[in-house]
Write a protein that holds these residues in place. Structure first.
Motif, PDB file in Angstrom:
ATOM      1  N   THR A  49     -30.237  69.337 -30.848  1.00  0.00           N
ATOM      2  CA  THR A  49     -29.348  69.918 -29.837  1.00  0.00           C
ATOM      3  C   THR A  49     -28.991  71.357 -30.199  1.00  0.00           C
ATOM      4  N   GLY A  50     -28.646  71.590 -31.473  1.00  0.00           N
ATOM      5  CA  GLY A  50     -28.307  72.944 -31.911  1.00  0.00           C
ATOM      6  C   GLY A  50     -29.488  73.887 -31.821  1.00  0.00           C
ATOM      7  N   PHE A  51     -30.690  73.393 -32.193  1.00  0.00           N
ATOM      8  CA  PHE A  51     -31.908  74.199 -32.106  1.00  0.00           C
ATOM      9  C   PHE A  51     -32.171  74.613 -30.660  1.00  0.00           C
ATOM     10  N   VAL A  52     -32.094  73.649 -29.749  1.00  0.00           N
ATOM     11  CA  VAL A  52     -32.386  73.926 -28.333  1.00  0.00           C
ATOM     12  C   VAL A  52     -31.331  74.851 -27.732  1.00  0.00           C
ATOM     13  N   ARG A  53     -30.061  74.608 -28.070  1.00  0.00           N
ATOM     14  CA  ARG A  53     -29.002  75.451 -27.511  1.00  0.00           C
ATOM     15  C   ARG A  53     -29.172  76.907 -27.933  1.00  0.00           C
ATOM     16  N   SER A  54     -29.539  77.151 -29.191  1.00  0.00           N
ATOM     17  CA  SER A  54     -29.731  78.525 -29.665  1.00  0.00           C
ATOM     18  C   SER A  54     -30.870  79.201 -28.913  1.00  0.00           C
ATOM     19  N   ARG A  55     -31.936  78.441 -28.580  1.00  0.00           N
ATOM     20  CA  ARG A  55     -33.070  79.013 -27.821  1.00  0.00           C
ATOM     21  C   ARG A  55     -32.683  79.265 -26.370  1.00  0.00           C
ATOM     22  N   GLY A  96     -32.728  81.865 -22.110  1.00  0.00           N
ATOM     23  CA  GLY A  96     -32.350  81.463 -20.769  1.00  0.00           C
ATOM     24  C   GLY A  96     -32.612  79.991 -20.520  1.00  0.00           C
ATOM     25  N   SER A  97     -32.689  79.609 -19.257  1.00  0.00           N
ATOM     26  CA  SER A  97     -32.746  78.190 -18.886  1.00  0.00           C
ATOM     27  C   SER A  97     -34.082  77.516 -19.213  1.00  0.00           C
ATOM     28  N   VAL A  98     -35.148  78.317 -19.421  1.00  0.00           N
ATOM     29  CA  VAL A  98     -36.471  77.757 -19.709  1.00  0.00           C
ATOM     30  C   VAL A  98     -37.074  78.499 -20.906  1.00  0.00           C
ATOM     31  N   PHE A  99     -37.621  77.760 -21.851  1.00  0.00           N
ATOM     32  CA  PHE A  99     -38.333  78.410 -22.957  1.00  0.00           C
ATOM     33  C   PHE A  99     -39.436  77.489 -23.477  1.00  0.00           C
ATOM     34  N   LYS A 100     -40.423  78.100 -24.125  1.00  0.00           N
ATOM     35  CA  LYS A 100     -41.546  77.340 -24.678  1.00  0.00           C
ATOM     36  C   LYS A 100     -41.465  77.355 -26.205  1.00  0.00           C
ATOM     37  N   THR A 101     -42.053  76.342 -26.831  1.00  0.00           N
ATOM     38  CA  THR A 101     -42.102  76.273 -28.284  1.00  0.00           C
ATOM     39  C   THR A 101     -43.216  75.322 -28.704  1.00  0.00           C
ATOM     40  N   HIS A 102     -43.381  75.178 -30.028  1.00  0.00           N
ATOM     41  CA  HIS A 102     -44.399  74.275 -30.570  1.00  0.00           C
ATOM     42  C   HIS A 102     -43.738  73.471 -31.688  1.00  0.00           C
ATOM     43  N   ILE A 104     -46.815  74.773 -15.617  1.00  0.00           N
ATOM     44  CA  ILE A 104     -46.893  74.236 -16.981  1.00  0.00           C
ATOM     45  C   ILE A 104     -48.156  73.400 -17.071  1.00  0.00           C
ATOM     46  N   PRO A 105     -49.072  73.710 -18.011  1.00  0.00           N
ATOM     47  CA  PRO A 105     -50.395  73.072 -18.030  1.00  0.00           C
ATOM     48  C   PRO A 105     -50.352  71.590 -18.393  1.00  0.00           C
ATOM     49  N   ALA A 106     -51.316  70.851 -17.867  1.00  0.00           N
ATOM     50  CA  ALA A 106     -51.512  69.452 -18.263  1.00  0.00           C
ATOM     51  C   ALA A 106     -51.729  69.392 -19.775  1.00  0.00           C
ATOM     52  N   GLY A 107     -51.236  68.351 -20.399  1.00  0.00           N
ATOM     53  CA  GLY A 107     -51.356  68.212 -21.849  1.00  0.00           C
ATOM     54  C   GLY A 107     -50.118  68.683 -22.585  1.00  0.00           C
ATOM     55  N   TRP A 108     -49.291  69.496 -21.907  1.00  0.00           N
ATOM     56  CA  TRP A 108     -48.040  69.942 -22.527  1.00  0.00           C
ATOM     57  C   TRP A 108     -46.976  68.859 -22.377  1.00  0.00           C
ATOM     58  N   LYS A 109     -45.917  68.979 -23.168  1.00  0.00           N
ATOM     59  CA  LYS A 109     -44.738  68.132 -23.018  1.00  0.00           C
ATOM     60  C   LYS A 109     -43.639  68.976 -22.380  1.00  0.00           C
ATOM     61  N   ILE A 110     -42.783  68.308 -21.612  1.00  0.00           N
ATOM     62  CA  ILE A 110     -41.648  69.004 -21.012  1.00  0.00           C
ATOM     63  C   ILE A 110     -40.395  68.186 -21.289  1.00  0.00           C
ATOM     64  N   ALA A 111     -39.321  68.856 -21.684  1.00  0.00           N
ATOM     65  CA  ALA A 111     -38.070  68.183 -22.026  1.00  0.00           C
ATOM     66  C   ALA A 111     -36.931  68.794 -21.220  1.00  0.00           C
ATOM     67  N   ALA A 112     -36.196  67.959 -20.507  1.00  0.00           N
ATOM     68  CA  ALA A 112     -35.057  68.418 -19.715  1.00  0.00           C
ATOM     69  C   ALA A 112     -33.782  68.258 -20.539  1.00  0.00           C
ATOM     70  N   SER A 113     -33.034  69.340 -20.698  1.00  0.00           N
ATOM     71  CA  SER A 113     -31.796  69.332 -21.485  1.00  0.00           C
ATOM     72  C   SER A 113     -30.628  68.926 -20.587  1.00  0.00           C
ATOM     73  N   LEU A 114     -30.371  67.614 -20.510  1.00  0.00           N
ATOM     74  CA  LEU A 114     -29.302  67.130 -19.636  1.00  0.00           C
ATOM     75  C   LEU A 114     -27.923  67.574 -20.139  1.00  0.00           C
ATOM     76  N   LYS A 115     -27.739  67.525 -21.453  1.00  0.00           N
ATOM     77  CA  LYS A 115     -26.437  67.895 -22.017  1.00  0.00           C
ATOM     78  C   LYS A 115     -26.120  69.359 -21.740  1.00  0.00           C
ATOM     79  N   GLU A 116     -27.104  70.235 -21.932  1.00  0.00           N
ATOM     80  CA  GLU A 116     -26.900  71.664 -21.698  1.00  0.00           C
ATOM     81  C   GLU A 116     -26.668  71.935 -20.213  1.00  0.00           C
ATOM     82  N   THR A 117     -27.367  71.201 -19.358  1.00  0.00           N
ATOM     83  CA  THR A 117     -27.204  71.373 -17.910  1.00  0.00           C
ATOM     84  C   THR A 117     -25.794  71.005 -17.476  1.00  0.00           C
ATOM     85  N   THR A 118     -25.278  69.887 -17.999  1.00  0.00           N
ATOM     86  CA  THR A 118     -23.910  69.471 -17.668  1.00  0.00           C
ATOM     87  C   THR A 118     -22.899  70.454 -18.239  1.00  0.00           C
ATOM     88  N   ARG A 119     -23.114  70.901 -19.474  1.00  0.00           N
ATOM     89  CA  ARG A 119     -22.168  71.807 -20.142  1.00  0.00           C
ATOM     90  C   ARG A 119     -21.990  73.112 -19.371  1.00  0.00           C
TER      91      ARG A 119
END
Length: 510
Positions: free
Chosen positions: A74-80, A85-91, A409-424
């Protein structure tokens, strides 16, 4: 030492040095080549992602090291999110991932299945919950498991269970009050007390009294080990938390199968008996009725894996709810007084037996609003993950360009929705850093904006939590009993933050 021996030793040493140098050189060349491939791959994907910001990190590791050095995901994602902004990529852990927040993006993810995505769990959770579990199923199989859970946790079940659940929680509260009174000045671990309550609730709701004390005690101990493994690093050694969790999983599956088989055999031999209002009983009932009606029949292994997920959810949610309700009660005495006033005006005096009925709880709108406000402040579902099998279009707001952007977003990638950040960060919530239960009541109704996506504590779409009504009922009972009968005091309250995983010390006064 002879000249011949010395010459041989020197040659051997030289060979070792040359071999080491060649290995290091080869490793460096390999790393350079792979780094180049990684950069080229990243550049190609970046072009396809149409400007989605972020850092793919180094070859192989990506940003995994940064994540491991962070406090938590959660802390890692929030800092990014704060940086990009609202969308970012990582590995991370060998996977290309796009994290999204914001109602529009989250809505796209939650409704992406099955057209663009399938459910995705981290490898360790996939193994712990089992391949046949509802969390690892998609399409018709997921629908079948979901129907089973909805059929078990239906209104009839909740109506019957509610007064008995309230009585069990009330009896535990009285014991805690007695201990606090007898040991003046002594504080007690909220985690220990919540686990003792879990045992009573599992007996009442999941297995029933006929399972026996030994089964229940063993089940709770195994659930503690299983829960620790869900949060641990996936090192599968016998003495590691994850290894112990896998062992606990097998023990829990055996208990669930054994109890289900008992009920199925009894129904086969004796027909339908007087119903026992437990999850195991109603699951056996569902399986029997599916067999007789010719519907899709879930095998015992499939049902057992999903029952394990429900049992774990019951354990986790109860521990978290007790923690959060006690924190709320100690830090918001005026709101507790208002809850008590509402109950007194609608239900009369406090009841010695602690029994309250579902239709009575439904009258307590302010108490329900307090439960929802607790869940808003601490969003229980932090992320929702999906694996993309097709290129997925997404519309997002660019922090740098200050405009809405369309990306793929290409096929084969993973996507994660940050519900906690969206509510906050939800703009519909006024004074969102304040505790204001009235935001869930008319005329404000701030959670109803954006087609109900203002409140994401139970998810949305095909994978929303089927236990929403049960969880809110449980929270209302705890808050109601606390507001009517007790004052909660916490040790070092000023140093305690709202975190459902932390342990803290408390005592009660009547």
């Amino acid at each position: 030492m002879g000249r011949k021996d010395f010459s041989l030793k020197t040659s051997t040493s030289t060979f070792k040095v040359m071999l080491t140098a060649a290995t290091v050189s080869g490793g460096l060349v390999y790393w350079v080549v792979k780094s180049k491939e990684h950069r080229e791959s990243v550049e190609a994907k970046t072009r396809q992602l149409n400007g989605i910001p972020g850092d793919m990190g180094t070859a192989f590791a990506g940003e995994t090291v940064h994540l491991l050095l962070s406090t938590n995901l959660t802390g890692f994602v929030r800092s990014r999110h704060e940086k990009h902004g609202s969308v970012f990529k990582t590995h991370l852990f060998g996977e290309n991932v796009v994290f999204v927040s914001g109602i529009d993006c989250v809505k796209s993810v939650l409704f992406s299945e099955p057209k663009y995505s399938t459910s995705f769990q981290l490898g360790k959770l996939r193994q712990l919950f089992g391949e046949e579990s509802i969390v690892n199923k998609s399409g018709e199989l997921h629908k079948c498991h979901n129907q089973m859970i909805m059929g078990v946790l239906n209104k009839r079940f909740l109506t019957t269970v509610c007064p008995n659940l309230a009585k069990v929680i009330s009896e535990e509260g009285k014991k805690w009050l007695e201990e606090s009174t007898e040991n003046k000045g002594q504080y007690f671990s909220v985690k220990e007390k919540s686990i003792s309550l879990v045992e009573k609730i599992i007996e009442l709701i999941f297995f029933g009294k006929r399972s026996g004390t030994k089964v229940l005690k063993t089940t709770v101990e195994q659930l503690e080990a299983f829960s620790r493994g869900c949060k641990a690093f996936p090192v599968k050694l016998p003495f590691s938390p994850y290894g112990k969790a896998m062992k606990a999983r097998q023990a829990l599956i055996n208990v669930i199968k054994n109890e289900l088989s008992k009920h199925l055999n009894e129904r086969s031999r004796l027909g339908v008996q007087a119903p026992e209002q437990t999850i195991i009983y109603h699951t056996a009932e569902f399986m029997s009725e599916s067999t007789s009606s010719g519907e899709r029949i879930l095998a015992l292994d499939e049902v057992a894996d999903t029952m394990l997920f429900i049992l774990w959810s019951l354990y986790e949610s109860t521990v978290k709810i007790v923690n959060l309700c006690f924190l709320f009660a100690a830090k918001n005495r005026k709101l507790m007084q208002r809850m008590n006033a509402e109950a007194a005006s609608l239900l009369g005096a406090s009841r010695e037996n602690g029994m309250y009925f579902l239709q009575e709880l439904k009258q307590l709108k302010y108490t329900e609003a307090c439960a929802r406000e607790i869940l808003r402040i601490y969003e229980p579902i932090v992320f929702v993950h999906r694996a993309l099998h097709s290129d997925m279009p997404i519309r997002w707001y660019s922090k740098d360009k200050k405009k809405w952007v369309h990306s793929i977003i290409p096929a084969g990638w993973k996507i994660a929705a940050s519900l906690k950040e969206t509510t906050r960060l939800n703009p519909n919530y006024l004074n969102r850093n304040s505790v204001e239960p009235q935001r869930f009541l008319p005329p404000r109704n701030e959670h109803e904006g954006d087609e109900g996506f203002g409140f994401l504590s139970f998810g949305k779409g095909t994978r929303n939590c089927p236990a929403e009504a049960f969880t809110l009922m449980k929270m209302q009972i705890i808050l109601l009993l606390l507001s009517r009968n007790y004052k909660v005091y916490l040790k070092d309250m000023e140093n305690i933050s709202i975190d459902p995983y932390q342990d803290f010390s408390f005592r009660l006064e009547g």
